[in-house]
Design an enzyme around this catalytic site. Sequence first.
Site, PDB file in Angstrom:
ATOM      1  N   GLY A  74     -61.206  11.835 -19.842  1.00 10.78           N
ATOM      2  CA  GLY A  74     -62.447  11.063 -19.966  1.00 10.78           C
ATOM      3  C   GLY A  74     -62.169   9.702 -20.570  1.00 10.78           C
ATOM      4  O   GLY A  74     -61.027   9.385 -20.913  1.00 10.78           O
ATOM      5  N   GLU A 127     -59.287  21.945 -20.108  1.00 14.18           N
ATOM      6  CA  GLU A 127     -59.651  21.507 -21.464  1.00 14.18           C
ATOM      7  C   GLU A 127     -59.867  22.716 -22.371  1.00 14.18           C
ATOM      8  O   GLU A 127     -59.432  22.728 -23.521  1.00 14.18           O
ATOM      9  CB  GLU A 127     -60.922  20.648 -21.413  1.00 14.18           C
ATOM     10  N   ALA A 180     -66.321  14.833 -25.551  1.00 10.68           N
ATOM     11  CA  ALA A 180     -67.395  15.802 -25.298  1.00 10.68           C
ATOM     12  C   ALA A 180     -68.576  15.059 -24.685  1.00 10.68           C
ATOM     13  O   ALA A 180     -68.734  13.855 -24.885  1.00 10.68           O
ATOM     14  CB  ALA A 180     -67.818  16.482 -26.588  1.00 10.68           C
ATOM     15  N   LYS A 195     -68.968  20.252 -22.250  1.00  7.54           N
ATOM     16  CA  LYS A 195     -67.843  19.447 -21.783  1.00  7.54           C
ATOM     17  C   LYS A 195     -67.695  19.642 -20.279  1.00  7.54           C
ATOM     18  O   LYS A 195     -68.227  20.578 -19.720  1.00  7.54           O
ATOM     19  CB  LYS A 195     -66.548  19.885 -22.483  1.00  7.54           C
ATOM     20  N   GLY A 196     -66.938  18.741 -19.683  1.00  2.00           N
ATOM     21  CA  GLY A 196     -66.666  18.881 -18.259  1.00  2.00           C
ATOM     22  C   GLY A 196     -67.275  17.785 -17.412  1.00  2.00           C
ATOM     23  O   GLY A 196     -67.226  17.845 -16.182  1.00  2.00           O
ATOM     24  N   GLY A 197     -67.817  16.756 -18.088  1.00  3.96           N
ATOM     25  CA  GLY A 197     -68.357  15.615 -17.343  1.00  3.96           C
ATOM     26  C   GLY A 197     -67.301  15.015 -16.417  1.00  3.96           C
ATOM     27  O   GLY A 197     -67.611  14.501 -15.344  1.00  3.96           O
TER      28      GLY A 197
HETATM   29  C1  5RP Z   1     -64.018  15.711 -19.171  1.00  5.24           C
HETATM   30  C2  5RP Z   1     -64.780  15.853 -20.439  1.00  5.24           C
HETATM   31  C3  5RP Z   1     -64.928  14.621 -21.256  1.00  5.24           C
HETATM   32  O1  5RP Z   1     -64.319  14.824 -22.478  1.00  5.24           O
HETATM   33  C4  5RP Z   1     -66.396  14.339 -21.437  1.00  5.24           C
HETATM   34  O2  5RP Z   1     -66.992  14.227 -20.151  1.00  5.24           O
HETATM   35  C5  5RP Z   1     -66.634  13.043 -22.231  1.00  5.24           C
HETATM   36  O3  5RP Z   1     -66.194  11.957 -21.485  1.00  5.24           O
HETATM   37  P1  5RP Z   1     -66.290  10.465 -22.007  1.00  5.24           P
HETATM   38  O4  5RP Z   1     -65.358  10.355 -23.158  1.00  5.24           O
HETATM   39  O5  5RP Z   1     -65.890   9.632 -20.820  1.00  5.24           O
HETATM   40  O6  5RP Z   1     -67.713  10.196 -22.412  1.00  5.24           O
HETATM   41  O7  5RP Z   1     -65.236  16.899 -20.819  1.00  5.24           O
HETATM   42  O8  5RP Z   1     -64.022  16.896 -18.409  1.00  5.24           O
END
Ligand code: 5RP
Length: 232
Positions: free
Chosen positions: A35, A111, A91, A102-104
Amino acid sequence: MTKTDFPPIIAAKKAAGKAAAELIEDGMLVGLGTGSTASFFIEALGLRCQSGLKISAVATSQQSMRQAQKLGIPIQNSDSITFLDLTVDGADEIDHHKNMIKGGGGALLREKLLATGSREMIVIIDETKLVDQLGVFPVPVEIATFAYRSTLARLEEKGYQGVLRLNRDTSLFITDNGNYIVDIQFNKPILDPASEHERLKVLPGVLETGLFFNIAGRVVIGYEDEFVKIQT
Ligand code: 5RP
């Protein structure tokens, strides 16, 4: 670059990533998250390695692995590791009990594997990720591609409103593990993330959920003015 050269949210993410890189010590085996915040962490860690820090790392995604390799961070094959010292990852939402969504970025399975295999998971976030209750951000769920329509139907039968994740060009998003992601919108606060996780995880075809609980250790929070708070 001055701090006005990029949006305040980016400054907050960068501050958190840099602060977390300072917590890494010689000899550690480190899990690298995925991320935008994790990418700032990897960038800062790369600089520390170039200045003589001796560590090795395992990445939670191909993207993070490529970035780390470019910066000269020694990467280990995931087959060769058992436990890690630390995993540092972002996160999408985190509540006061350190429950997280999580998982965006679609890397939730790797992870969770690295975070739970680490002596500590350090969470790095900008201040906007702090919530009273989880549930506004959709919960990413990794599902098998085989007979995925039947998994989707099963999720719907259980009352979940899920959308298969697509790429920008509208093709189906495929994880580094070769699976699909369903983003499930909870239209209410997730009061008990552990039970919600269990309800989802028992469904055939569901491989992992983006609900993380009893995993997070320190939380490094970056603010727009570049102030950083570390919650223990
Ligand atoms: C990826 C995730 C990332 O940690 C979560 O989406 C946060 O991303 P960002 O730091 O870009 O806001 O879980 O699978």
